[in-house]
Design a protein around this motif. Structure first.
Motif, short mmCIF file in Angstrom:
data_model
loop_
_atom_site.label_atom_id
_atom_site.label_comp_id
_atom_site.label_asym_id
_atom_site.label_seq_id
_atom_site.Cartn_x
_atom_site.Cartn_y
_atom_site.Cartn_z
N ARG A 1 7.60 8.06 4.94
CA ARG A 1 8.15 9.38 4.63
C ARG A 1 7.70 10.37 5.70
O ARG A 1 6.53 10.36 6.11
CB ARG A 1 7.73 9.81 3.24
N ILE A 2 8.63 11.22 6.11
CA ILE A 2 8.38 12.06 7.28
C ILE A 2 8.82 13.51 7.08
O ILE A 2 9.64 13.81 6.21
CB ILE A 2 9.10 11.49 8.53
N PHE A 3 8.25 14.35 7.93
CA PHE A 3 8.73 15.71 8.14
C PHE A 3 9.33 15.77 9.54
O PHE A 3 8.86 15.09 10.45
CB PHE A 3 7.59 16.74 8.08
N TYR A 4 10.35 16.60 9.68
CA TYR A 4 10.93 16.88 10.98
C TYR A 4 10.37 18.22 11.46
O TYR A 4 10.43 19.21 10.73
CB TYR A 4 12.46 16.97 10.89
N LEU A 5 9.81 18.24 12.67
CA LEU A 5 9.22 19.43 13.24
C LEU A 5 9.97 19.82 14.50
O LEU A 5 10.42 18.95 15.25
CB LEU A 5 7.76 19.19 13.62
N GLU A 6 10.10 21.12 14.70
CA GLU A 6 10.73 21.60 15.93
C GLU A 6 9.98 22.82 16.43
O GLU A 6 9.64 23.73 15.65
CB GLU A 6 12.19 21.97 15.68
N LEU A 7 9.68 22.82 17.72
CA LEU A 7 9.05 23.96 18.36
C LEU A 7 10.13 25.04 18.51
O LEU A 7 11.03 24.90 19.35
CB LEU A 7 8.48 23.55 19.71
N THR A 8 10.07 26.07 17.69
CA THR A 8 11.15 27.06 17.65
C THR A 8 10.89 28.27 18.53
O THR A 8 11.83 28.97 18.90
CB THR A 8 11.40 27.54 16.21
N ASP A 9 9.61 28.53 18.86
CA ASP A 9 9.32 29.72 19.65
C ASP A 9 8.00 29.53 20.39
O ASP A 9 7.06 28.92 19.85
CB ASP A 9 9.23 30.95 18.73
N ILE A 10 7.95 30.03 21.61
CA ILE A 10 6.73 30.05 22.41
C ILE A 10 6.43 31.51 22.69
O ILE A 10 7.26 32.22 23.28
CB ILE A 10 6.89 29.26 23.72
N VAL A 11 5.27 31.98 22.23
CA VAL A 11 4.88 33.38 22.39
C VAL A 11 3.77 33.45 23.43
O VAL A 11 2.67 32.95 23.20
CB VAL A 11 4.39 33.98 21.05
N THR A 12 4.08 34.04 24.56
CA THR A 12 3.10 34.12 25.64
C THR A 12 2.21 35.36 25.46
O THR A 12 2.59 36.31 24.78
CB THR A 12 3.79 34.17 27.02
N GLY A 13 1.03 35.31 26.06
CA GLY A 13 0.13 36.46 26.05
C GLY A 13 -0.65 36.65 24.77
O GLY A 13 -1.32 37.67 24.60
N LYS A 14 -0.58 35.70 23.85
CA LYS A 14 -1.32 35.80 22.59
C LYS A 14 -2.08 34.51 22.35
O LYS A 14 -1.67 33.44 22.81
CB LYS A 14 -0.39 36.08 21.41
#
Length: 138
Positions: free
Chosen positions: A104-117
């Motif tokens: 059993r799995i979860f699907y993950l997606e990198l939705t945003d990259i926030v620079t400077g933090k």
């Protein structure tokens, strides 16, 4: 730099989590954030896979090296692998196995990259719906 990672599951349509985590955190940190966000215990041998755009599994990131990997393959251990080593682009996909006995799995997606933090500890920034039961049949 921060990563925002969306988590969905085909078992529970209303389930959604978003984890905000520092890019220099490890996959073990992400694992622990997912377990916490879903109120799961830490009893399972979880793992991650990087994926193609079509969700085909590519590189596995394991909890510990069980010695089952072919000699010519790299072994990525969660505690030793920073997210920034394997995650580079928005929309990058991962699979997280949370119940290995039942695949059993979860699907993950990198939705945003926030620079400077930066962020010392991962946080569940969005939580909707109930997580599926951690172990099937229990």
């Amino acid at each position: 730099m921060l990563f925002k990672i969306a988590i969905i599951c085909d078992e529970a349509e209303d389930f959604f989590r978003e984890i905000t985590i520092d890019s220099e955190a490890t996959f073990l940190d992400l694992n622990n954030a997912i377990l916490s966000a879903c109120a799961y215990d830490d009893s399972q041998i979880t793992s991650f896979y990087t994926c193609s755009d079509e969700w085909d599994k590519e590189q596995q990131i394991v909890r510990e090296d069980m010695g089952t990997t072919a000699e010519d393959e790299d072994v990525y251990i969660m505690a030793d692998t920073r997210l920034s080593e394997l995650l580079e682009d928005e929309e990058q996909k991962l699979i997280y196995t949370f119940d290995p006995a039942n695949d059993r799995i979860f699907y993950l997606e990198l939705t945003d990259i926030v620079t400077g933090k930066t962020l010392k500890q991962a946080e569940c920034s969005v939580s909707r719906g109930k997580a599926p039961q951690q172990l099937k049949g229990f």
